[in-house]
Design a protein around this motif. Structure first.
Motif, PDB file in Angstrom:
ATOM      1  N   ILE A  47       0.891  -0.979   0.059  1.00  0.00           N
ATOM      2  CA  ILE A  47       0.003   0.055   0.126  1.00  0.00           C
ATOM      3  C   ILE A  47       0.871   1.353   0.052  1.00  0.00           C
ATOM      4  O   ILE A  47       0.548   2.411  -0.679  1.00  0.00           O
ATOM      5  CB  ILE A  47      -0.962  -0.222   1.184  1.00  0.00           C
ATOM      6  N   GLU A  48       1.702   1.192   0.924  1.00  0.00           N
ATOM      7  CA  GLU A  48       2.793   2.297   0.827  1.00  0.00           C
ATOM      8  C   GLU A  48       3.369   2.833  -0.422  1.00  0.00           C
ATOM      9  O   GLU A  48       3.514   3.739  -0.808  1.00  0.00           O
ATOM     10  CB  GLU A  48       3.979   2.438   1.990  1.00  0.00           C
ATOM     11  N   GLU A  49       3.956   1.665  -1.199  1.00  0.00           N
ATOM     12  CA  GLU A  49       4.458   1.791  -2.450  1.00  0.00           C
ATOM     13  C   GLU A  49       3.560   2.386  -3.423  1.00  0.00           C
ATOM     14  O   GLU A  49       4.032   2.941  -4.242  1.00  0.00           O
ATOM     15  CB  GLU A  49       4.918   0.613  -2.828  1.00  0.00           C
ATOM     16  N   ALA A  50       2.348   1.760  -3.570  1.00  0.00           N
ATOM     17  CA  ALA A  50       1.428   2.290  -4.335  1.00  0.00           C
ATOM     18  C   ALA A  50       1.054   3.893  -4.272  1.00  0.00           C
ATOM     19  O   ALA A  50       0.857   4.459  -5.029  1.00  0.00           O
ATOM     20  CB  ALA A  50       0.022   1.417  -4.152  1.00  0.00           C
ATOM     21  N   GLY A  51       0.830   3.984  -2.743  1.00  0.00           N
ATOM     22  CA  GLY A  51       0.792   5.384  -2.568  1.00  0.00           C
ATOM     23  C   GLY A  51       1.752   6.336  -2.822  1.00  0.00           C
ATOM     24  O   GLY A  51       1.496   7.511  -3.463  1.00  0.00           O
ATOM     25  N   LEU A  85       0.061   6.129 -12.099  1.00  0.00           N
ATOM     26  CA  LEU A  85      -1.283   5.556 -12.209  1.00  0.00           C
ATOM     27  C   LEU A  85      -1.450   4.052 -11.379  1.00  0.00           C
ATOM     28  O   LEU A  85      -0.491   3.392 -11.817  1.00  0.00           O
ATOM     29  CB  LEU A  85      -1.725   5.412 -13.338  1.00  0.00           C
ATOM     30  N   VAL A  86      -2.140   3.939 -10.806  1.00  0.00           N
ATOM     31  CA  VAL A  86      -2.452   2.676  -9.697  1.00  0.00           C
ATOM     32  C   VAL A  86      -3.811   2.103  -9.881  1.00  0.00           C
ATOM     33  O   VAL A  86      -4.665   2.695  -9.406  1.00  0.00           O
ATOM     34  CB  VAL A  86      -2.117   2.638  -8.366  1.00  0.00           C
ATOM     35  N   ILE A 110      -6.170   5.344  -1.015  1.00  0.00           N
ATOM     36  CA  ILE A 110      -6.588   6.650  -1.017  1.00  0.00           C
ATOM     37  C   ILE A 110      -5.838   7.458   0.006  1.00  0.00           C
ATOM     38  O   ILE A 110      -5.158   8.333  -0.230  1.00  0.00           O
ATOM     39  CB  ILE A 110      -8.124   7.017  -0.964  1.00  0.00           C
ATOM     40  N   ARG A 111      -5.838   6.849   1.231  1.00  0.00           N
ATOM     41  CA  ARG A 111      -4.954   7.581   2.259  1.00  0.00           C
ATOM     42  C   ARG A 111      -3.720   7.653   2.036  1.00  0.00           C
ATOM     43  O   ARG A 111      -3.006   8.701   2.197  1.00  0.00           O
ATOM     44  CB  ARG A 111      -5.433   6.532   3.538  1.00  0.00           C
ATOM     45  N   ALA A 112      -3.176   6.491   1.677  1.00  0.00           N
ATOM     46  CA  ALA A 112      -1.588   6.400   1.296  1.00  0.00           C
ATOM     47  C   ALA A 112      -1.175   7.337   0.143  1.00  0.00           C
ATOM     48  O   ALA A 112      -0.093   7.786   0.139  1.00  0.00           O
ATOM     49  CB  ALA A 112      -1.286   4.967   0.831  1.00  0.00           C
ATOM     50  N   GLY A 113      -2.341   7.668  -0.736  1.00  0.00           N
ATOM     51  CA  GLY A 113      -1.951   8.448  -1.894  1.00  0.00           C
ATOM     52  C   GLY A 113      -2.290   9.955  -1.610  1.00  0.00           C
ATOM     53  O   GLY A 113      -2.110  10.791  -2.851  1.00  0.00           O
TER      54      GLY A 113
END
Ligand code: TXA
Ligand code: MG
Length: 364
Positions: free
Chosen positions: A17-21, A29-30, A133-136
């Motif tokens: 999740i952190e990496e995606a964020g 784009l994820v 969404i939070r991580a991003g």
């Protein structure tokens, strides 16, 4: 190269999740699962990220994106006026398959809203989506993660089919729960207007706010009407084959589709001399009644959830079968049928024939 990461909803991997964020924060784009369909996520406050979204989907840039949030409070930073029933509706339906449209604040770039002064906002009911969404950064724009004009993706594999190599990452959270896109409710009108039917039905909304209207362009293919949701004007959800919806009760529809299929298979020939390949969208209840054609069940009439869940997957399967024509049964009588029929009618380019017209001409 697109990274695909499997993710378990009951034990969400923080590192992934952190990496995606981080990808989102850097303008990448994820794709991620939501309870409706997979979304193609980007930072909603970054105009350049919106441009990348349109390019990856091959989508016209006047077609605005929905901004996804992870907490209700996040709404108030990105909208300008707060219509009276907003909190009541949000408390009842968020997180969930409802998108609301408001006047946008300066924080939201026109790149995200397709040049409009309004913004569409949704809080999805999927823990993976909300963590992302939070991580991003809290505001993630996400159209459905399909190539523009193809059926929306209901599993990660559909996303990969369309967007592999064009986006940075896909979070694979398995099959979605609902399978058709969120209800869109325009809150800038009084009473509010449904611009796209979904799992939150008109009746459910009316229980909370009294009167709700339905946009006329949803029901017809009348090209003189300018749709209020710009995306609704494009021929969405389109299978490669020509498709015809056969209206009427299931008994009549089966007879009509059998008749049409029989005529095509026995007497029809394509221009190149080859026989027609016919697809049939049936239900669990009617599947065994068909003798000709490539028959697929879209789900059970007894449980409409199975139908919304399978709808886009079945359209994608037919794309691979190389059928020339698809005949589909129709649905009426339950609240969710507005959402189901909206998608089927669009796939059929609004070609809808009453079963009675066919069976009355050629009775068995
Ligand atoms: O369930 C969903 O809503 C999914 C998931 C990923 O959340 N998203 C989705 O997005 O379906 P998309 O982009 O495929 O469809 C958004 C629709 C389009 O028809 C667009 O025109 C309309 O929402 N829309 C977005 N912002 C709007 C606005 N400000 N005014 C009117 N229509 C708007
Ligand atoms: Mg879409």
């Amino acid at each position: 190269k697109t990274r695909i990461e499997k993710i378990d909803r009951t034990a969400i991997d923080r590192t992934v999740i952190e990496e995606a964020g981080k990808i989102l924060k850097e303008g990448g784009l994820v794709a991620f699962p939501t309870e409706t369909v997979y979304g193609l996520g980007a930072n909603a406050l970054d105009e350049e990220a919106a441009k990348k979204t349109y390019a990856a989907k091959g989508r016209p840039s006047d077609n605005p994106l929905i901004v996804h949030i992870a907490e209700k409070e996040a709404l108030y930073d990105i909208i300008e006026e707060i219509p009276e029933d907003t909190a009541k509706i949000a408390d009842r339906f968020w997180p969930g398959p409802l998108t609301m449209i408001f006047r946008k604040s300066e924080k939201v770039p026109y790149g995200t809203t397709g040049g409009l002064d309004t913004v569409a906002v949704r809080m999805p009911d999927d823990e993976i989506a909300r963590e992302l969404i939070r991580a991003g950064g809290g505001y993630v724009s996400a159209p459905s993660a399909n190539t523009s004009g193809r059926p929306s993706p209901t599993m990660a594999q559909h996303v990969a089919e369309d967007l592999d190599g064009k986006i940075d990452m896909i979070l694979d959270g398995g099959s979605v729960n609902i399978g058709v896109e969120s209800t869109i409710l325009d809150m800038t009108s009084v009473p509010p207007v449904i611009l796209r039917p979904g799992a939150v039905t008109k009746e459910m909304l009316e229980e909370v706010v009294g009167e709700v209207d339905i946009d006329k362009t949803i029901l017809s293919d009348d090209s003189t009407q300018i749709p209020k949701a710009p995306g609704m004007k494009y021929r969405h959800y389109a299978p490669k084959a020509q498709m015809v919806l056969i209206e009427g009760d299931p008994f009549d529809a089966v007879r009509a589709i059998k008749q049409l299929t029989y005529d095509k298979v026995k007497f029809g020939k394509k221009e190149n001399g080859e026989p027609y390949r016919i697809g049939i969208i049936a239900t669990a209840e009617t599947m065994k009644d068909y003798t000709y054609g490539i028959v697929k069940s879209i789900g059970s009439r007894e449980n409409r959830k199975t139908i919304t869940k399978n709808l886009y997957g079945v359209l994608r399967e037919f794309d691979e079968e190389n059928v020339d024509i698809i005949y589909s049964e129709a649905f009426s009588g339950e609240e969710i049928d507005a959402a189901i029929m909206n998608r089927l009618a669009k796939a059929a380019g609004h070609k809808i024939i009453p079963a009675s017209e066919i069976v009355k001409l050629q009775p068995y």
